[in-house]
Design a protein around this motif. Structure first.
Motif, mmCIF file in Angstrom:
data_model
loop_
_atom_site.group_PDB
_atom_site.id
_atom_site.type_symbol
_atom_site.label_atom_id
_atom_site.label_comp_id
_atom_site.label_asym_id
_atom_site.label_seq_id
_atom_site.Cartn_x
_atom_site.Cartn_y
_atom_site.Cartn_z
ATOM 1 N N ARG A 1 1.870 9.714 -5.561
ATOM 2 C CA ARG A 1 2.403 10.718 -5.935
ATOM 3 C C ARG A 1 3.291 10.333 -6.835
ATOM 4 O O ARG A 1 3.284 12.080 -7.522
ATOM 5 C CB ARG A 1 2.698 11.175 -3.920
ATOM 6 C CG ARG A 1 1.918 10.825 -3.734
ATOM 7 C CD ARG A 1 1.791 11.397 -2.047
ATOM 8 N NE ARG A 1 1.199 11.909 -1.298
ATOM 9 C CZ ARG A 1 1.150 10.615 -0.175
ATOM 10 N NH1 ARG A 1 2.126 9.637 -0.344
ATOM 11 N NH2 ARG A 1 0.462 10.739 0.794
ATOM 12 N N LYS A 2 4.139 10.065 -7.460
ATOM 13 C CA LYS A 2 4.655 10.895 -8.436
ATOM 14 C C LYS A 2 4.520 10.936 -9.171
ATOM 15 O O LYS A 2 4.979 11.851 -10.442
ATOM 16 C CB LYS A 2 6.232 8.889 -8.837
ATOM 17 C CG LYS A 2 6.941 9.146 -9.055
ATOM 18 C CD LYS A 2 8.543 8.287 -9.309
ATOM 19 C CE LYS A 2 9.506 8.302 -10.721
ATOM 20 N NZ LYS A 2 10.140 6.879 -10.563
ATOM 21 N N ASP A 3 3.568 9.916 -9.414
ATOM 22 C CA ASP A 3 2.452 9.771 -11.265
ATOM 23 C C ASP A 3 2.105 11.302 -11.556
ATOM 24 O O ASP A 3 2.074 11.729 -12.283
ATOM 25 C CB ASP A 3 2.096 8.749 -11.235
ATOM 26 C CG ASP A 3 2.192 7.334 -12.047
ATOM 27 O OD1 ASP A 3 3.868 7.467 -11.671
ATOM 28 O OD2 ASP A 3 1.790 6.328 -11.997
ATOM 29 N N ILE A 4 1.294 11.701 -10.275
ATOM 30 C CA ILE A 4 0.653 12.558 -10.044
ATOM 31 C C ILE A 4 2.112 14.070 -10.356
ATOM 32 O O ILE A 4 1.944 14.920 -10.507
ATOM 33 C CB ILE A 4 0.066 12.937 -8.871
ATOM 34 C CG1 ILE A 4 -1.315 12.193 -9.136
ATOM 35 C CG2 ILE A 4 -0.517 14.560 -8.498
ATOM 36 C CD1 ILE A 4 -1.493 12.477 -7.795
ATOM 37 N N SER B 1 0.748 -1.609 0.119
ATOM 38 C CA SER B 1 -0.215 -0.110 -0.154
ATOM 39 C C SER B 1 0.677 1.097 -0.205
ATOM 40 O O SER B 1 0.935 1.801 -0.678
ATOM 41 C CB SER B 1 -1.300 -0.167 1.778
ATOM 42 O OG SER B 1 -0.011 0.120 2.298
ATOM 43 N N ASN B 2 2.104 1.489 0.990
ATOM 44 C CA ASN B 2 3.386 2.709 1.031
ATOM 45 C C ASN B 2 3.354 2.000 -0.479
ATOM 46 O O ASN B 2 4.140 3.866 -1.142
ATOM 47 C CB ASN B 2 3.829 1.968 1.525
ATOM 48 C CG ASN B 2 3.470 2.449 3.696
ATOM 49 O OD1 ASN B 2 2.667 3.020 3.544
ATOM 50 N ND2 ASN B 2 4.133 1.674 4.461
ATOM 51 N N ASN B 3 3.939 1.500 -1.538
ATOM 52 C CA ASN B 3 4.500 1.744 -2.547
ATOM 53 C C ASN B 3 3.556 1.983 -3.699
ATOM 54 O O ASN B 3 3.926 2.822 -4.516
ATOM 55 C CB ASN B 3 5.375 0.213 -3.262
ATOM 56 C CG ASN B 3 5.993 0.068 -2.438
ATOM 57 O OD1 ASN B 3 7.419 0.929 -2.097
ATOM 58 N ND2 ASN B 3 6.465 -1.488 -2.345
ATOM 59 N N ILE B 4 2.250 1.600 -3.475
ATOM 60 C CA ILE B 4 1.323 2.171 -4.324
ATOM 61 C C ILE B 4 0.893 3.872 -3.957
ATOM 62 O O ILE B 4 0.739 4.412 -4.983
ATOM 63 C CB ILE B 4 -0.068 1.037 -3.961
ATOM 64 C CG1 ILE B 4 0.378 0.138 -4.510
ATOM 65 C CG2 ILE B 4 -1.656 2.054 -4.357
ATOM 66 C CD1 ILE B 4 -1.347 -0.796 -4.617
ATOM 67 N N THR B 5 0.882 4.011 -3.024
ATOM 68 C CA THR B 5 0.768 5.879 -2.425
ATOM 69 C C THR B 5 2.034 6.153 -3.057
ATOM 70 O O THR B 5 1.693 7.409 -4.169
ATOM 71 C CB THR B 5 0.229 5.687 -1.406
ATOM 72 O OG1 THR B 5 1.076 5.055 -0.400
ATOM 73 C CG2 THR B 5 -1.163 5.155 -0.753
ATOM 74 N N TYR B 6 3.187 6.194 -3.225
ATOM 75 C CA TYR B 6 4.209 6.524 -3.510
ATOM 76 C C TYR B 6 4.294 6.711 -4.182
ATOM 77 O O TYR B 6 4.826 7.867 -5.296
ATOM 78 C CB TYR B 6 5.179 5.553 -2.957
ATOM 79 C CG TYR B 6 6.556 5.985 -3.206
ATOM 80 C CD1 TYR B 6 7.632 7.238 -2.750
ATOM 81 C CD2 TYR B 6 7.679 5.240 -4.873
ATOM 82 C CE1 TYR B 6 8.958 7.971 -4.014
ATOM 83 C CE2 TYR B 6 8.319 5.788 -5.579
ATOM 84 C CZ TYR B 6 9.207 6.731 -4.466
ATOM 85 O OH TYR B 6 10.374 7.061 -4.887
ATOM 86 N N GLN B 7 3.914 6.460 -5.588
ATOM 87 C CA GLN B 7 4.231 5.392 -7.107
ATOM 88 C C GLN B 7 2.966 6.081 -7.709
ATOM 89 O O GLN B 7 2.625 7.415 -8.882
ATOM 90 C CB GLN B 7 3.556 4.181 -7.455
ATOM 91 C CG GLN B 7 3.834 3.914 -9.155
ATOM 92 C CD GLN B 7 5.165 4.202 -9.686
ATOM 93 O OE1 GLN B 7 6.728 3.782 -9.010
ATOM 94 N NE2 GLN B 7 5.336 5.280 -10.888
ATOM 95 N N ILE C 1 -5.204 10.837 -2.021
ATOM 96 C CA ILE C 1 -4.195 9.029 -2.273
ATOM 97 C C ILE C 1 -3.728 8.819 -0.619
ATOM 98 O O ILE C 1 -3.867 7.621 -0.804
ATOM 99 C CB ILE C 1 -2.419 9.959 -2.257
ATOM 100 C CG1 ILE C 1 -2.824 10.513 -4.003
ATOM 101 C CG2 ILE C 1 -1.179 9.071 -2.184
ATOM 102 C CD1 ILE C 1 -1.969 10.439 -5.025
ATOM 103 N N ASP C 2 -4.238 10.045 0.194
ATOM 104 C CA ASP C 2 -3.689 9.227 1.664
ATOM 105 C C ASP C 2 -5.369 8.091 2.104
ATOM 106 O O ASP C 2 -4.625 7.200 2.814
ATOM 107 C CB ASP C 2 -3.730 10.612 3.214
ATOM 108 C CG ASP C 2 -2.455 10.874 2.853
ATOM 109 O OD1 ASP C 2 -1.412 10.542 2.803
ATOM 110 O OD2 ASP C 2 -1.983 12.107 3.005
ATOM 111 N N THR C 3 -5.993 8.971 1.470
ATOM 112 C CA THR C 3 -7.722 7.756 1.910
ATOM 113 C C THR C 3 -7.549 7.055 1.094
ATOM 114 O O THR C 3 -7.700 5.606 1.846
ATOM 115 C CB THR C 3 -8.287 8.523 1.741
ATOM 116 O OG1 THR C 3 -8.757 9.912 2.402
ATOM 117 C CG2 THR C 3 -9.477 7.787 1.502
ATOM 118 N N LEU C 4 -6.756 6.986 -0.214
ATOM 119 C CA LEU C 4 -6.594 5.794 -0.785
ATOM 120 C C LEU C 4 -5.363 4.654 0.071
ATOM 121 O O LEU C 4 -5.882 3.374 0.127
ATOM 122 C CB LEU C 4 -6.013 5.935 -2.270
ATOM 123 C CG LEU C 4 -6.399 5.237 -3.344
ATOM 124 C CD1 LEU C 4 -7.581 3.901 -3.329
ATOM 125 C CD2 LEU C 4 -5.682 5.438 -4.897
ATOM 126 N N GLY C 5 -4.598 5.101 0.545
ATOM 127 C CA GLY C 5 -3.654 4.383 0.511
ATOM 128 C C GLY C 5 -3.948 3.423 2.133
ATOM 129 O O GLY C 5 -3.962 2.063 2.073
#
Length: 609
Positions: A127-130, A119-125, A158-162
């Motif tokens: 944020r990077k994509d945005i 989940s942390n990798n998903i939110t990191y990615q 993104i926080d909520t999503l993660g």
């Protein structure tokens, strides 16, 4: 970082989306599944560990029921005088049970670690994509929305999503496994009691469907209102001095309370439906307990089932209702996930600036000849601002652009920098249409000093070398001296190492202007764009800066949006704009001699100077 902000009263179009339903719930979830597919290997391990942990938990009540049956039978043997409780057998059963629970806990811990990592990798990615997407977005996107609305997608959504992914994905796996496993174990114990429990399912499913249908619009509205509130707070905070100067505190508070009230209403309703899920499901579960207890007691009397099996079955009923309740909660959570994911994917799918793919023109050999050929442009296609604009600017010329407010001077600069593309006609540099260049390469040719200064939260040194990151200390200080900024810099605490704060208010407006000029001098561009670059400094400093700028503009093509007489008189070419068109062009003496629009403008605005 930027100290350029919208007015404290503006919220921008698109900020208010209260009550809006998810446009495409299924489509959003498909996009999300496709997005996280790159993490399928760790997700497979999460599934395996979660299933194993759940299976070990499911077996527990059956083994505990065996221990209960052994104790009950031992007591009955003791009463009849035929024996007693076999404590060794009971102890072995309990030790086996403890071992199962320890292994289950270990598997659960491991899958939790993996899922947190995923989940942390998903939110990191995301944020990077945005972050990368922002740099590919056209200027018109940001000029039609508040900063808070855009920032809300990077932070809140993104926080909520993660968080929801971390909780809901594991919960779905374990709950589904538990429902299937428990159902199998209940059938093994007694089919009639299992049928009784299953009869309560339609009632549970009906309640879940009704609640989810009612709550989804409120979850969507909650995220939208939160984004609007963030935008309003950010704007009011950055413009608090303007609010106080115009005594708008009451108006601002009223606007805030209105948006905050909408957020409260949507959040209250969404949380109400979410909170109502648990007690309703518990009611259905308790109804199942009562029916099982009645039927189980009857079957014990008939000697068709053991007491320990009744105990195991009641535990399984609890274990059966619990994952149904959890799935219902996950359903609510997934609605929040869908609402957040939809907003994130909407941003990621926004139209980007088109970039040339083939036959890219190199910028290294360009000299700086600029031509506008029958340019036609409007921010909206049906509202044309620039009608038919043509001019040729030769290499090294200093071009002053003058005209009343709204004449199109700043729009002309935005087109030259290709923040917007022309609707018709073309803008060429050395005969090459600027649409044939890669934007980032083309913009390396330009240096800009604007009236609205922009500095970011870093040292003075870093702000000066923003356009030339490999600049030496001598080059940085040389640029500062050329912009007459060195003296005030060395008198600051820390000198060149002093950090400009986030709002850039620990230096004066004039000092900020000097730093932006030093930044342009250091970048050493081929084409300069100056927008009232000396408007925030005193007259003596302006004279010094003008000298430095004259040296900088020597041999370079320069476009100056001018309101000062000294700049206009020294220009090689003066472009007089009105209503988006060039109405006159020439040098100062030629235009005055014509006695036309420029002469009237000069006499009304510059004569006293």
């Amino acid at each position: 970082m930027s100290n350029r902000r919208r007015g404290p009263m503006g919220h921008g179009p698109g900020a208010g989306m209260a009550g809006e339903k998810a446009k495409d719930l299924k489509g959003t979830m498909k996009k999300l599944i496709k997005y996280i597919r790159r993490y399928y290997v760790p997700i497979v391990f999460v599934i395996l560990f979660a299933v194993a942990s759940t299976i070990f938990n499911i077996v527990g009540p059956t083994i505990l029921g065996d221990a209960t049956t052994e104790i009950f039978n031992g007591l009955m043997r003791k009463v009849t005088g035929t024996g007693g409780i076999d404590f060794d057998k009971v102890m072995n059963i309990l030790m086996m049970l403890m071992g199962l629970y320890v292994v289950s806990a270990a598997f659960s811990f491991i899958q939790g670690l993996i899922m947190t990592h995923v989940s942390n990798n998903i939110t990191y990615q995301m944020r990077k994509d945005i972050s990368e997407k922002i740099h590919r977005m056209p200027m018109k996107y940001f000029e039609s929305r508040t900063y808070g609305e855009v920032l809300s997608r990077v932070t809140n959504d993104i926080d909520t999503l993660g968080q929801s992914l971390n909780q809901s994905m594991t919960q779905i796996i374990t709950s589904a496994t538990q429902i299937i496993g428990v159902l199998i174990m209940m059938i093994r114990i007694n089919i009639p009691m299992t049928v009784v429990v299953l009869l309560t399912l339609p009632l549970s499913m009906g309640m879940i469907g009704v609640i989810m249908g009612k709550s989804q619009p409120y979850f969507k509205a909650q995220q939208a209102n939160l984004g609007e509130l963030n935008g309003q707070v950010e704007e009011i905070y950055s413009g608090h001095n303007i609010v106080k100067a115009f005594n708008k505190e009451e108006s601002v508070i009223k606007d805030f309370e209105e948006v905050n009230g909408r957020l409260y209403q949507s959040a209250w309703k969404s949380q109400f439906f979410s909170g109502a899920m648990m007690p309703l499901m518990q009611f259905v579960g308790n109804l199942g307990y009562v029916l099982v207890a009645i039927l189980g007691g009857f079957l014990v009397i008939k000697n068709t089932i053991e007491v320990g099996q009744i105990q195991s079955f009641i535990q399984y009923v609890r274990s059966f209702n619990q994952p149904i309740t959890q799935l219902a909660q996950v359903g609510n959570m997934m609605q929040t996930t869908a609402a957040s994911a939809e907003r994130v994917f909407e941003f990621l799918e926004e139209e980007e600036e088109e970039e040339v793919k083939e036959d890219v023109v190199p910028v290294e050999t360009l000299r700086g000849n600029v031509s506008f050929e029958h340019v036609r442009f409007g921010y909206n296609p049906d509202q044309t601002i620039i009608q038919d604009f043509s001019v040729n600017v030769k290499e090294g010329q200093k071009v002053a652009i003058v005209g009343p407010t709204g004449a199109g001077k700043t729009t002309l600069i935005k087109l030259l920098m290709r923040f917007y593309d022309v609707n018709a006609g073309s803008i060429k540099i050395d005969g090459h249409d600027i649409r044939e260049f890669i934007r980032s390469d083309m913009r390396q040719m330009f240096g800009m000093v604007l009236q609205d200064t922009w500095l970011y939260n870093a040292s003075i040194r870093d702000n000066i070398r923003y356009g030339k990151l490999d600049a030496t200390e001598e080059e940085i200080q040389g640029a500062a001296r050329a912009a007459f900024a060195h003296h005030f810099i060395v008198t600051q605490p820390g000198g060149y190492d002093m950090v400009i704060n986030e709002e850039s208010n620990n230096v004066s407006q004039g000092q900020k202007q000097l730093l932006t000029i030093a930044r342009a001098i250091l970048a050493d561009p081929k084409i300069l764009i100056l927008d009232e670059a000396t408007s925030s400094v005193d007259t003596r400093t302006e004279e010094r800066i003008q000298m430095a700028m004259d040296n900088l503009m020597e041999g370079r093509t320069s476009f100056v949006i001018a309101h000062r007489l000294s700049t206009i008189k020294d220009a090689d070419v003066i472009l007089v704009m009105n209503h988006g068109d060039i109405v006159e062009q020439g040098n100062h003496e030629e235009l005055l001699a014509k006695g036309g629009f420029y002469a009237d403008l000069y006499n009304s605005q510059f004569e006293s100077a």
